[in-house]
Design an enzyme around this catalytic site. Structure first.
Site, short mmCIF file in Angstrom:
data_model
loop_
_atom_site.label_atom_id
_atom_site.label_comp_id
_atom_site.label_asym_id
_atom_site.label_seq_id
_atom_site.Cartn_x
_atom_site.Cartn_y
_atom_site.Cartn_z
N LEU A 13 0.81 -1.22 0.00
CA LEU A 13 0.00 0.00 0.00
C LEU A 13 0.84 1.26 0.00
O LEU A 13 0.40 2.30 -0.50
CB LEU A 13 -0.89 0.02 1.25
CG LEU A 13 -2.20 -0.75 1.23
CD1 LEU A 13 -2.87 -0.64 2.58
CD2 LEU A 13 -3.12 -0.25 0.14
N SER A 14 2.04 1.21 0.56
CA SER A 14 2.80 2.42 0.84
C SER A 14 3.73 2.82 -0.30
O SER A 14 4.68 2.09 -0.61
CB SER A 14 3.62 2.23 2.11
OG SER A 14 4.52 3.31 2.29
N PRO A 15 3.53 4.01 -0.89
CA PRO A 15 4.48 4.48 -1.90
C PRO A 15 5.84 4.79 -1.27
O PRO A 15 6.87 4.66 -1.94
CB PRO A 15 3.82 5.73 -2.46
CG PRO A 15 2.92 6.22 -1.37
CD PRO A 15 2.44 4.98 -0.68
N ALA A 17 7.24 3.08 1.11
CA ALA A 17 7.95 1.80 1.21
C ALA A 17 8.50 1.39 -0.15
O ALA A 17 9.61 0.86 -0.24
CB ALA A 17 7.01 0.73 1.77
#
EC number: 5.99.1.4
Length: 218
Positions: A13-15, A17
């Site tokens: 989900l995390s850009p 990351a």
């Protein structure tokens, strides 16, 4: 004696990351380390710590895209939003957790991130995830089947619980020799730590932890 791997806790989900992941293999290699990609469920981390994701704050949602696009431009890596966001990341997380070999798992993480944040078509459905698995040179039918097994589901849950217990409050979180580093902007601090140049080595951290509070927010 081999140096401990750098545990990279992430959710697709995390850009942030994603952006951190693009730097991690080279960073680890510079310090004689390997990266251990650890898929965790960000929603569970946020729930456990009383936090919310940036995309859940209307004032942040637009800014996060601009911020991450600028970072991607600075890093010279491809960047584009997935078809939907937030989306349910359980299938790609479980598929990743089903790969035991760290080098192969790393290839799969890169391939899945290319589909999610690198301008691909997303990685939520089995068909989308299969594209990434094949791009990583792995067996899509067997990994998709493994993702449905209870032991693999439990592995993602255990990864998440262990990250929370170790102090994680979001992603990306990198654990290096027991020290926690959060966010793509912490990679420079991580490098200094690995070089033995962490400025915190001379700081009385207990004093900061024990500061009294005279105000609270309701």
């Amino acid at each position: 004696m081999a140096l401990a791997p750098l545990r990279f806790c992430f959710d697709y989900l995390s850009p942030y990351a994603y952006l951190a992941w693009t730097r991690m293999p080279a960073l680890a290699a510079r310090h004689g380390r390997v990266v251990e990609p650890v898929p965790v469920l960000l929603a569970a981390v946020l729930n456990a710590t009383g936090n919310i994701g940036p995309a859940e704050v209307p004032a942040k949602r637009g800014y996060v895209f601009k911020h991450t696009f600028r970072i991607a431009h600075e890093l010279g890596v491809p960047f584009g939003p997935p078809p939907t966001h937030p989306f349910v990341p359980l299938l790609p997380l479980r598929v990743t957790a089903a790969v035991d070999d760290l080098e192969a798992r790393g290839r799969l993480v890169s391939a899945l991130y290319a589909e999610v944040w690198g301008g691909g078509k997303g990685a939520e459905s089995p068909e989308q995830v299969a594209v990434a698995i094949q791009a990583a040179g792995l067996d899509a039918p067997s990994l998709l089947a493994a993702a449905q097994r209870q032991d693999i589901k439990d592995r993602v849950r255990r990864n998440t619980d262990e990250a929370i217990a170790a102090g994680a409050f979001g992603v990306p979180t990198i654990f290096a020799d027991g020290e926690l580093f959060f966010g793509v902007d912490s990679l420079g601090h991580l490098e200094r730590f690995l070089r033995g140049e962490d400025p915190l080595a001379s700081v009385d951290l207990a004093r900061w932890r024990d500061l009294p509070a005279t105000a609270s927010r309701r």
